[in-house]
Scaffold this active site. Structure first.
Site, PDB file in Angstrom:
ATOM      1  N   SER A 125       0.868  -1.178   0.000  1.00  0.00           N
ATOM      2  CA  SER A 125       0.000   0.000   0.000  1.00  0.00           C
ATOM      3  C   SER A 125       0.902   1.224   0.000  1.00  0.00           C
ATOM      4  CB  SER A 125      -0.956  -0.003   1.201  1.00  0.00           C
ATOM      5  OG  SER A 125      -0.231  -0.175   2.400  1.00  0.00           O
TER       6      SER A 125
ATOM      7  N   GLU B 296       1.252   5.587   0.515  1.00  0.00           N
ATOM      8  CA  GLU B 296       0.666   6.789   1.123  1.00  0.00           C
ATOM      9  C   GLU B 296       1.069   8.049   0.359  1.00  0.00           C
ATOM     10  OE1 GLU B 296       0.690   6.749   5.400  1.00  0.00           O
ATOM     11  OE2 GLU B 296       1.341   8.839   5.441  1.00  0.00           O
TER      12      GLU B 296
ATOM     13  N   ASP C 257      -2.496  15.242  15.848  1.00  0.00           N
ATOM     14  CA  ASP C 257      -1.873  16.164  16.804  1.00  0.00           C
ATOM     15  C   ASP C 257      -2.531  17.524  16.636  1.00  0.00           C
ATOM     16  OD1 ASP C 257       0.285  14.447  17.874  1.00  0.00           O
ATOM     17  OD2 ASP C 257       0.880  14.394  15.760  1.00  0.00           O
TER      18      ASP C 257
ATOM     19  N   PHE D 183      12.645  14.969  10.871  1.00  0.00           N
ATOM     20  CA  PHE D 183      11.319  14.376  11.008  1.00  0.00           C
ATOM     21  C   PHE D 183      11.342  13.243  12.045  1.00  0.00           C
ATOM     22  CE2 PHE D 183       7.728  11.913   8.958  1.00  0.00           C
ATOM     23  CZ  PHE D 183       6.761  12.798   9.384  1.00  0.00           C
TER      24      PHE D 183
ATOM     25  N   HIS E 204       3.824  -0.884   3.687  1.00  0.00           N
ATOM     26  CA  HIS E 204       3.100   0.368   3.415  1.00  0.00           C
ATOM     27  C   HIS E 204       4.160   1.449   3.192  1.00  0.00           C
ATOM     28  CE1 HIS E 204      -0.130   3.404   3.828  1.00  0.00           C
ATOM     29  NE2 HIS E 204       0.765   4.123   4.492  1.00  0.00           N
TER      30      HIS E 204
HETATM   31  P1  FAD Z   1      -3.425   7.313  19.768  1.00  0.00           P
HETATM   32  O1  FAD Z   1      -3.482   5.884  19.423  1.00  0.00           O
HETATM   33  O2  FAD Z   1      -4.631   7.930  20.378  1.00  0.00           O
HETATM   34  O3  FAD Z   1      -2.176   7.506  20.763  1.00  0.00           O
HETATM   35  C1  FAD Z   1      -1.634   8.786  20.996  1.00  0.00           C
HETATM   36  C2  FAD Z   1      -0.854   8.788  22.309  1.00  0.00           C
HETATM   37  O4  FAD Z   1      -1.777   8.747  23.409  1.00  0.00           O
HETATM   38  C3  FAD Z   1       0.066   7.584  22.515  1.00  0.00           C
HETATM   39  O5  FAD Z   1       1.186   8.044  23.218  1.00  0.00           O
HETATM   40  C4  FAD Z   1      -0.757   6.643  23.402  1.00  0.00           C
HETATM   41  O6  FAD Z   1       0.063   5.788  24.178  1.00  0.00           O
HETATM   42  C5  FAD Z   1      -1.495   7.647  24.263  1.00  0.00           C
HETATM   43  N1  FAD Z   1      -2.810   7.184  24.755  1.00  0.00           N
HETATM   44  C6  FAD Z   1      -3.764   6.544  24.063  1.00  0.00           C
HETATM   45  N2  FAD Z   1      -4.847   6.331  24.844  1.00  0.00           N
HETATM   46  C7  FAD Z   1      -4.574   6.885  26.061  1.00  0.00           C
HETATM   47  C8  FAD Z   1      -5.288   7.031  27.301  1.00  0.00           C
HETATM   48  N3  FAD Z   1      -6.530   6.564  27.424  1.00  0.00           N
HETATM   49  N4  FAD Z   1      -4.674   7.659  28.317  1.00  0.00           N
HETATM   50  C9  FAD Z   1      -3.410   8.165  28.203  1.00  0.00           C
HETATM   51  N5  FAD Z   1      -2.683   8.059  27.044  1.00  0.00           N
HETATM   52  C10 FAD Z   1      -3.266   7.437  25.999  1.00  0.00           C
HETATM   53  N6  FAD Z   1      -0.939  12.456  11.580  1.00  0.00           N
HETATM   54  C11 FAD Z   1      -1.700  13.350  10.916  1.00  0.00           C
HETATM   55  O7  FAD Z   1      -1.883  14.485  11.405  1.00  0.00           O
HETATM   56  N7  FAD Z   1      -2.271  13.055   9.704  1.00  0.00           N
HETATM   57  C12 FAD Z   1      -2.130  11.838   9.125  1.00  0.00           C
HETATM   58  O8  FAD Z   1      -2.651  11.599   8.044  1.00  0.00           O
HETATM   59  C13 FAD Z   1      -1.335  10.852   9.798  1.00  0.00           C
HETATM   60  N8  FAD Z   1      -1.178   9.620   9.293  1.00  0.00           N
HETATM   61  C14 FAD Z   1      -0.477   8.673  10.009  1.00  0.00           C
HETATM   62  C15 FAD Z   1      -0.388   7.374   9.496  1.00  0.00           C
HETATM   63  C16 FAD Z   1       0.318   6.390  10.191  1.00  0.00           C
HETATM   64  C17 FAD Z   1       0.380   4.989   9.606  1.00  0.00           C
HETATM   65  C18 FAD Z   1       0.977   6.714  11.420  1.00  0.00           C
HETATM   66  C19 FAD Z   1       1.779   5.680  12.139  1.00  0.00           C
HETATM   67  C20 FAD Z   1       0.883   8.005  11.932  1.00  0.00           C
HETATM   68  C21 FAD Z   1       0.153   8.986  11.244  1.00  0.00           C
HETATM   69  N9  FAD Z   1      -0.002  10.288  11.746  1.00  0.00           N
HETATM   70  C22 FAD Z   1      -0.752  11.210  11.059  1.00  0.00           C
HETATM   71  C23 FAD Z   1       0.638  10.674  13.000  1.00  0.00           C
HETATM   72  C24 FAD Z   1      -0.309  10.504  14.220  1.00  0.00           C
HETATM   73  O9  FAD Z   1      -1.442  11.315  14.061  1.00  0.00           O
HETATM   74  C25 FAD Z   1       0.478  10.909  15.471  1.00  0.00           C
HETATM   75  O10 FAD Z   1       1.490   9.971  15.727  1.00  0.00           O
HETATM   76  C26 FAD Z   1      -0.380  11.171  16.701  1.00  0.00           C
HETATM   77  O11 FAD Z   1       0.457  11.801  17.680  1.00  0.00           O
HETATM   78  C27 FAD Z   1      -0.954   9.916  17.358  1.00  0.00           C
HETATM   79  O12 FAD Z   1      -2.008   9.405  16.656  1.00  0.00           O
HETATM   80  P2  FAD Z   1      -2.571   7.942  17.024  1.00  0.00           P
HETATM   81  O13 FAD Z   1      -3.737   7.691  16.178  1.00  0.00           O
HETATM   82  O14 FAD Z   1      -1.482   6.960  17.028  1.00  0.00           O
HETATM   83  O15 FAD Z   1      -3.035   8.239  18.544  1.00  0.00           O
END
Ligand code: FAD
Length: 279
Positions: free
Chosen positions: A6, A8, A99, A206, A256
């Site tokens: 896949s 991106e 973020d 980055f 990916h």
């Molecule tokens: P989560 O899974 O919610 O985790 C975020 C943080 O919170 C982690 O440290 C986790 O341990 C912690 N956490 C989770 N639940 C709890 C809780 N209940 N209590 C306390 N802490 C908790 N960013 C963008 O802006 N746009 C994109 O298109 C994008 N695409 C991405 C694609 C991939 C494949 C990856 C790996 C990352 C991508 N990102 C993107 C980056 C991502 O948005 C950031 O890494 C963001 O900081 C975390 O998103 P997440 O969905 O992993 O968050």
């Protein structure tokens, strides 16, 4: 079994960028990717561009997967976006927390990605294949590896279908993460995210921000090449091809590619891996 590829993209900002992306996409189509995904800007800043790019990819006959981040959003906002994607025939979403843009304090109605996954399932049932993010070297804001793993588990239990990892250059980090997830009894596919190396200085900046570790030997060697871009590209291709070979040999279900909207490096790595024969 042939590994699933896949790829991106980020949504282009100019008409020239959009033309370039069309050409990139058409070259990468030779790899017969399972889907092309399109990133989503912090706080919804690319909402329209992501949507338009996804629609265009789908109209060209490819499976398209929008990324969707929830931090800073309301339920109503996310509901509208899901309705738009449903109407456009989209069946796969990469669901993220995202973020907050700098200066923005209000997290909105979702705090973490598991809440978004839960909301998508509640609103749309089984319509979407939901990908979530995984962090073999742990998310930089995680309190501990154990907490990060628990956060990953919550995303899967909320209904994620599969995961894509942050990029990394250490195969053991991936294998350790997959082992830890399997020990929790979770069987979701975990596809390694692969970052080809074009410019080392950009990658280093980055990586510091997203918590991906560049092994010392790589950093030192790339730095010693200064601005010799040919040498950097050549080593980058060797390093990333070897990484992919090891991952596939260890059972990774696919790759990916973070293409950065360029076709060349991904095509060359896949050619070296023998993954272009089908094209
Ligand atoms: P989560 O899974 O919610 O985790 C975020 C943080 O919170 C982690 O440290 C986790 O341990 C912690 N956490 C989770 N639940 C709890 C809780 N209940 N209590 C306390 N802490 C908790 N960013 C963008 O802006 N746009 C994109 O298109 C994008 N695409 C991405 C694609 C991939 C494949 C990856 C790996 C990352 C991508 N990102 C993107 C980056 C991502 O948005 C950031 O890494 C963001 O900081 C975390 O998103 P997440 O969905 O992993 O968050």
């Amino acid at each position: 079994m042939t590994p699933e590829i896949s790829i991106e993209f980020f949504p282009p900002t100019t008409p020239e960028g959009a033309d370039k992306l069309r050409a990139t996409r058409d070259r990468l189509a030779a790899l017969q990717p399972a889907f092309f995904s399109v990133t989503y800007g912090a706080g919804g800043s690319t909402r329209e561009r992501t949507f338009n790019t996804v629609k265009e990819i789908a109209a060209a006959g490819f499976e398209a997967a929008p990324h969707l981040s929830c931090i800073g959003s309301t339920r109503e906002n996310i509901r509208e976006i899901l309705q738009d994607y449903t109407a456009a025939g989209i069946r796969r979403i990469v669901a993220l927390r995202g973020d907050l843009p700098s200066g923005v304090q209000d997290p909105g109605e979702f705090r973490y990605a598991n809440e978004l996954v839960e909301f998508i399932r509640a609103e749309t049932g089984d319509r979407f294949h939901i990908e979530v993010a995984a962090y073999p070297e742990w998310h930089p804001q995680a309190k501990s590896p154990r907490d990060d793993l628990a956060a990953f588990q919550r995303k899967v239990e909320a209904g994620a279908t599969s995961a894509i990892t942050q990029y990394f250059y250490n195969v053991d980090a991936y294998l350790n993460f997959v082992d830890a997830v399997r020990k929790l009894g979770l069987n979701v596919p975990i596809v390694p995210g692969i970052m080809p190396i074009g410019s080392f200085s950009k990658l280093a900046r980055f990586s510091d921000a997203c918590g991906a570790e560049i092994p010392r030997w790589m950093r030192k060697t790339f730095e010693s090449y200064g601005d010799d871009t040919d040498a950097i590209r050549a080593l980058g291709l060797d390093v990333v091809t070897r990484l992919c070979e090891k991952l596939l040999a260890a059972g990774a279900p696919g790759l990916h590619f973070y293409s950065m909207n360029a076709a060349g490096p991904t095509l060359e790595i896949c050619r070296r891996l023998g993954l272009t024969a089908q094209a």
